[in-house]
Design a protein around this motif. Structure first.
Motif, PDB file in Angstrom:
ATOM      1  N   HIS A 160     -12.388  -2.161  -3.969  1.00 16.02           N
ATOM      2  CA  HIS A 160     -12.970  -3.187  -3.107  1.00 16.02           C
ATOM      3  C   HIS A 160     -12.677  -2.904  -1.638  1.00 16.02           C
ATOM      4  N   PHE A 161     -11.437  -2.529  -1.358  1.00 20.41           N
ATOM      5  CA  PHE A 161     -11.056  -2.177   0.016  1.00 20.41           C
ATOM      6  C   PHE A 161     -11.970  -1.076   0.553  1.00 20.41           C
ATOM      7  N   GLU A 162     -12.132  -0.019  -0.212  1.00 19.56           N
ATOM      8  CA  GLU A 162     -12.889   1.137   0.265  1.00 19.56           C
ATOM      9  C   GLU A 162     -14.394   0.885   0.296  1.00 19.56           C
ATOM     10  N   SER A 163     -14.838  -0.201  -0.330  1.00 18.14           N
ATOM     11  CA  SER A 163     -16.273  -0.519  -0.275  1.00 18.14           C
ATOM     12  C   SER A 163     -16.671  -1.163   1.045  1.00 18.14           C
ATOM     13  N   VAL A 164     -15.702  -1.675   1.818  1.00 15.71           N
ATOM     14  CA  VAL A 164     -16.041  -2.358   3.066  1.00 15.71           C
ATOM     15  C   VAL A 164     -15.378  -1.745   4.299  1.00 15.71           C
ATOM     16  N   PHE A 165     -14.263  -1.038   4.140  1.00 14.30           N
ATOM     17  CA  PHE A 165     -13.581  -0.461   5.292  1.00 14.30           C
ATOM     18  C   PHE A 165     -14.165   0.911   5.624  1.00 14.30           C
ATOM     19  N   PRO A 166     -13.940   1.398   6.843  1.00 14.62           N
ATOM     20  CA  PRO A 166     -14.449   2.723   7.210  1.00 14.62           C
ATOM     21  C   PRO A 166     -13.998   3.791   6.213  1.00 14.62           C
ATOM     22  N   SER A 167     -14.863   4.739   5.957  1.00 12.90           N
ATOM     23  CA  SER A 167     -14.583   5.749   4.931  1.00 12.90           C
ATOM     24  C   SER A 167     -13.356   6.588   5.264  1.00 12.90           C
ATOM     25  N   GLU A 168     -13.031   6.695   6.554  1.00 15.24           N
ATOM     26  CA  GLU A 168     -11.858   7.477   6.951  1.00 15.24           C
ATOM     27  C   GLU A 168     -10.541   6.798   6.570  1.00 15.24           C
ATOM     28  N   LEU A 169     -10.621   5.519   6.221  1.00 10.70           N
ATOM     29  CA  LEU A 169      -9.412   4.747   5.942  1.00 10.70           C
ATOM     30  C   LEU A 169      -9.365   4.432   4.449  1.00 10.70           C
ATOM     31  N   THR A 170      -8.525   5.131   3.714  1.00 19.18           N
ATOM     32  CA  THR A 170      -8.412   4.896   2.278  1.00 19.18           C
ATOM     33  C   THR A 170      -7.388   3.804   2.000  1.00 19.18           C
ATOM     34  N   ALA A 171      -7.518   3.199   0.830  1.00 17.52           N
ATOM     35  CA  ALA A 171      -6.581   2.146   0.446  1.00 17.52           C
ATOM     36  C   ALA A 171      -5.158   2.690   0.352  1.00 17.52           C
ATOM     37  N   ARG A 172      -5.009   3.874  -0.202  1.00 23.80           N
ATOM     38  CA  ARG A 172      -3.659   4.426  -0.382  1.00 23.80           C
ATOM     39  C   ARG A 172      -3.012   4.767   0.959  1.00 23.80           C
ATOM     40  N   SER A 173      -3.820   5.126   1.960  1.00 24.71           N
ATOM     41  CA  SER A 173      -3.248   5.444   3.267  1.00 24.71           C
ATOM     42  C   SER A 173      -2.627   4.217   3.919  1.00 24.71           C
ATOM     43  N   MET A 174      -2.980   3.026   3.437  1.00 25.90           N
ATOM     44  CA  MET A 174      -2.445   1.794   3.984  1.00 25.90           C
ATOM     45  C   MET A 174      -1.115   1.400   3.353  1.00 25.90           C
ATOM     46  N   ASP A 175      -0.721   2.067   2.278  1.00 29.65           N
ATOM     47  CA  ASP A 175       0.494   1.681   1.546  1.00 29.65           C
ATOM     48  C   ASP A 175       1.725   1.499   2.437  1.00 29.65           C
ATOM     49  N   PRO A 176       2.060   2.469   3.287  1.00 27.74           N
ATOM     50  CA  PRO A 176       3.295   2.304   4.076  1.00 27.74           C
ATOM     51  C   PRO A 176       3.248   1.115   5.031  1.00 27.74           C
ATOM     52  N   TYR A 177       2.057   0.743   5.470  1.00 26.85           N
ATOM     53  CA  TYR A 177       1.943  -0.356   6.420  1.00 26.85           C
ATOM     54  C   TYR A 177       2.018  -1.717   5.711  1.00 26.85           C
ATOM     55  N   TYR A 178       1.416  -1.795   4.526  1.00 19.95           N
ATOM     56  CA  TYR A 178       1.617  -2.997   3.720  1.00 19.95           C
ATOM     57  C   TYR A 178       3.103  -3.184   3.416  1.00 19.95           C
ATOM     58  N   GLU A 179       3.773  -2.094   3.051  1.00 22.93           N
ATOM     59  CA  GLU A 179       5.192  -2.201   2.706  1.00 22.93           C
ATOM     60  C   GLU A 179       6.038  -2.570   3.920  1.00 22.93           C
ATOM     61  N   ARG A 180       5.655  -2.106   5.093  1.00 25.96           N
ATOM     62  CA  ARG A 180       6.385  -2.427   6.313  1.00 25.96           C
ATOM     63  C   ARG A 180       6.363  -3.939   6.559  1.00 25.96           C
ATOM     64  N   VAL A 181       5.195  -4.542   6.353  1.00 25.37           N
ATOM     65  CA  VAL A 181       5.086  -5.989   6.535  1.00 25.37           C
ATOM     66  C   VAL A 181       5.862  -6.720   5.448  1.00 25.37           C
ATOM     67  N   ARG A 182       5.734  -6.257   4.229  1.00 30.93           N
ATOM     68  CA  ARG A 182       6.451  -6.901   3.113  1.00 30.93           C
ATOM     69  C   ARG A 182       7.958  -6.850   3.324  1.00 30.93           C
ATOM     70  N   ASP A 183       8.468  -5.727   3.780  1.00 22.23           N
ATOM     71  CA  ASP A 183       9.911  -5.593   3.988  1.00 22.23           C
ATOM     72  C   ASP A 183      10.415  -6.585   5.029  1.00 22.23           C
ATOM     73  N   LEU A 184       9.591  -6.893   6.008  1.00 21.03           N
ATOM     74  CA  LEU A 184      10.031  -7.813   7.053  1.00 21.03           C
ATOM     75  C   LEU A 184       9.898  -9.270   6.617  1.00 21.03           C
ATOM     76  N   VAL A 185       8.811  -9.598   5.917  1.00 22.43           N
ATOM     77  CA  VAL A 185       8.584 -10.984   5.501  1.00 22.43           C
ATOM     78  C   VAL A 185       9.487 -11.376   4.338  1.00 22.43           C
ATOM     79  N   GLN A 186       9.819 -10.426   3.463  1.00 23.62           N
ATOM     80  CA  GLN A 186      10.651 -10.685   2.285  1.00 23.62           C
ATOM     81  C   GLN A 186      10.076 -11.818   1.427  1.00 23.62           C
ATOM     82  N   PRO A 187       8.856 -11.646   0.917  1.00 29.10           N
ATOM     83  CA  PRO A 187       8.212 -12.723   0.170  1.00 29.10           C
ATOM     84  C   PRO A 187       8.710 -12.807  -1.272  1.00 29.10           C
TER      85      PRO A 187
END
Length: 532
Positions: A160-187
């Motif tokens: 779903h992510f890759e169906s709407v975001f620019p083709s140069e930006l893959t879902a897996r390439s976002m992993d470290p940035y999602y984790e960076r936010v998660r580590d700070l928020v501690q949900p």
């Protein structure tokens, strides 16, 4: 006599007063710009203190760069849990919620609220922006959308992510940035011991009925301190969260808000100057610099002072609607030449539709404990629906849910010079499929359990979105990192970059992860010379 000023006055220029020396201890002043007044000079200016602005300020400070953050709203400081800071939604009559809920308007900002007497105009937490085919509800205040969100952390499925975001930006390439936010928020997810308590009966019912209808129902990660919820349930704190009052802010301090996270850490460095009640009105290109005309207001919206700030680098992070307002105004008034033609295009409502079911077969509570932190999914439809606990005031055997689908088309933002405001333009055909999929969820839940569609009865059948996205879409109006095309030193780092939807998910985690990705590259490349 000082006058109230509405958002973004039309074309007339104003005469600026020079900043008092006491408020400019660390500032230099540059010569006259287009409006003919001196301007305070800063290196980095950030408009907006929401997810994009706070993350940008913190990462710049980590790299040793100072910034000034302008926030139109006030700072909402909870000195001790239970303080009467935010407006309460836990009403039993239509008059109980107060003026602190609304940014510079006189009517309650959310659909479905009962009629009330007109509100006093105030720099409250929620603004409602009327549009053509849709209204937008967005936040104001230090911390932006985090003041009023539910903290749900859900990311789109990879395809779903890759169906709407620019083709140069893959879902897996976002992993470290999602984790960076998660580590700070501690949900964490809503704990079992709370879910079993009477105030959370609506959440339990939503889970049980969703599973009975065959849906994948999940307790989502959520940026909340559940100990505060337990304290309310024990009677150690005044009831607010357990009464469903969390959208107008939360007085128990349980939300992981940006003023305590990214922005709080940014201020602690001593390199970030956050200025509440500083309302950016106009952006002007001034040679190699960016000049921003600012109104300093009081909490009632009365202008105390008007002045200008000049910056080498300008980050426009005012939230989707207001970022587009500033930049589209600059294009229409020709205060910035050569802005991209795509500016304002690609606006989406995140496929959002509110629905209500009444008579679901069991009592769900007159005051349903929050926050919204449970969602059902049909990934193939595709549709998701979150449970929205609400302070109904009386037992209705009711559940309210918000469907989130994938709109097939995109709207746009326009500048209305006569009214001095931005207008979102939306055609219902753009999300007809998302609306139909939301209706199918309600039909199936009612068929497999009990209940009737009470959306219209509850005045929730309005075209409104709490999750506006796009207008400065990356790969179109900006590059893939938020640099505005043809405009050296001008950046957008907020939900405006997102192409109209974060499929089947609330946008905050994706918007924040993308902001982390953008500012990382901007600092590495655009600040390399200054760092060396």
């Amino acid at each position: 006599m000082q006058q109230r000023r509405r958002l973004f006055l039309p074309l007339s220029r104003r005469t600026f007063v020079k900043l008092a020396a006491a408020s400019a201890a660390s500032a230099a002043f540059v010569g006259c710009g287009p409006s003919g007044a001196d301007a305070e000079e800063v290196d980095n200016l950030i408009i907006g203190s929401g997810f994009g602005g706070s993350i940008s300020a913190y990462r710049l400070a980590q790299a040793g760069h100072s910034s000034v953050v302008l926030e139109r709203g006030r700072r909402w400081t909870i000195e001790s849990p239970g303080d009467d800071v935010f407006s309460d939604m836990g009403f039993t009559t239509g008059d109980a919620y107060d003026y602190r809920c609304r940014w510079m308007g006189t009517q309650a900002p959310l659909p479905g609220l009962p009629p009330s007497r007109p509100l006093q105009q105030y720099a409250g937490v929620l603004e409602r922006i009327p549009g053509d085919g849709i209204d937008i509800v967005c936040a104001a205040g230090v911390g932006g959308g985090s003041l009023v969100y539910s903290g749900m952390m859900v990311r789109p499925r990879d395809d779903h992510f890759e169906s709407v975001f620019p083709s140069e930006l893959t879902a897996r390439s976002m992993d470290p940035y999602y984790e960076r936010v998660r580590d700070l928020v501690q949900p964490s997810a809503l704990p079992d011991d709370l879910l079993e308590l009477d105030p959370w009966i609506a959440s339990r019912t939503f889970i049980e009925q969703g599973m009975r209808a065959g849906y994948d129902v999940q307790r989502l990660l959520c940026g909340f301190d559940w100990e505060k919820a337990r304290a309310e349930a024990r009677g150690d704190l005044p009831p607010q969260l357990i009464r469903g009052s969390y959208i107008f802010g939360l007085n128990n301090g349980a939300k992981a808000t940006l003023d305590k996270l990214y922005l709080g850490m940014a201020e602690a460095t001593g390199l970030v100057d956050v200025r509440p009640l500083h309302w950016a009105q106009r952006i002007i290109r001034d040679g190699a610099r960016w000049r921003v005309e600012v109104d300093r207001i009081d909490e009632m919206g009365v202008v105390q002072e008007s002045f200008a700030i000049s910056a080498r680098r300008l980050f426009v992070c005012a939230g989707t609607a207001n970022t587009n307002a500033l930049l589209i105004r600059a294009r229409d008034e020709d205060t910035i030449a050569d802005l991209p033609e795509s500016l304002g295009e690609g606006f989406g409502n995140n496929g959002q539709h509110i629905r209500a079911r009444r008579g679901v077969g069991v009592d769900t509570g007159a005051f349903q404990a929050g926050p919204a932190c449970i969602m059902l999914f049909d990934q193939d439809a595709p549709i998701a629906m979150e449970n929205g606990p609400a302070p109904l005031g009386t037992e209705m055997q009711m559940l309210i849910g918000t469907g989130q689908g994938i709109p097939s088309g995109r709207g746009r933002f326009m500048w209305n010079a006569a009214e001095g405001r931005v207008v979102p333009v939306w055609d219902p055909a753009f999300d007809a499929e998302a609306r139909a999929n939301t209706d199918e969820v309600i039909r199936r839940l009612n068929e497999m359990n009990a209940g009737e569609d009470a959306t219209a009865r509850m005045n929730l059948d309005q075209s409104v979105t709490f999750h506006p996205l796009g207008g400065c879409v990356m790969g179109q109006t900006t590059d893939l990192y938020g640099r505005v095309s043809n405009q050296d030193g001008l950046y957008v780092v907020d939900g405006s970059l997102i192409p109209g939807v974060t499929p089947l998910s609330n946008p905050f985690w994706t918007v924040s992860a993308n902001a982390e990705r953008c500012i990382e590259r901007i600092i590495a490349e655009d600040y390399a010379e200054a760092t060396s």
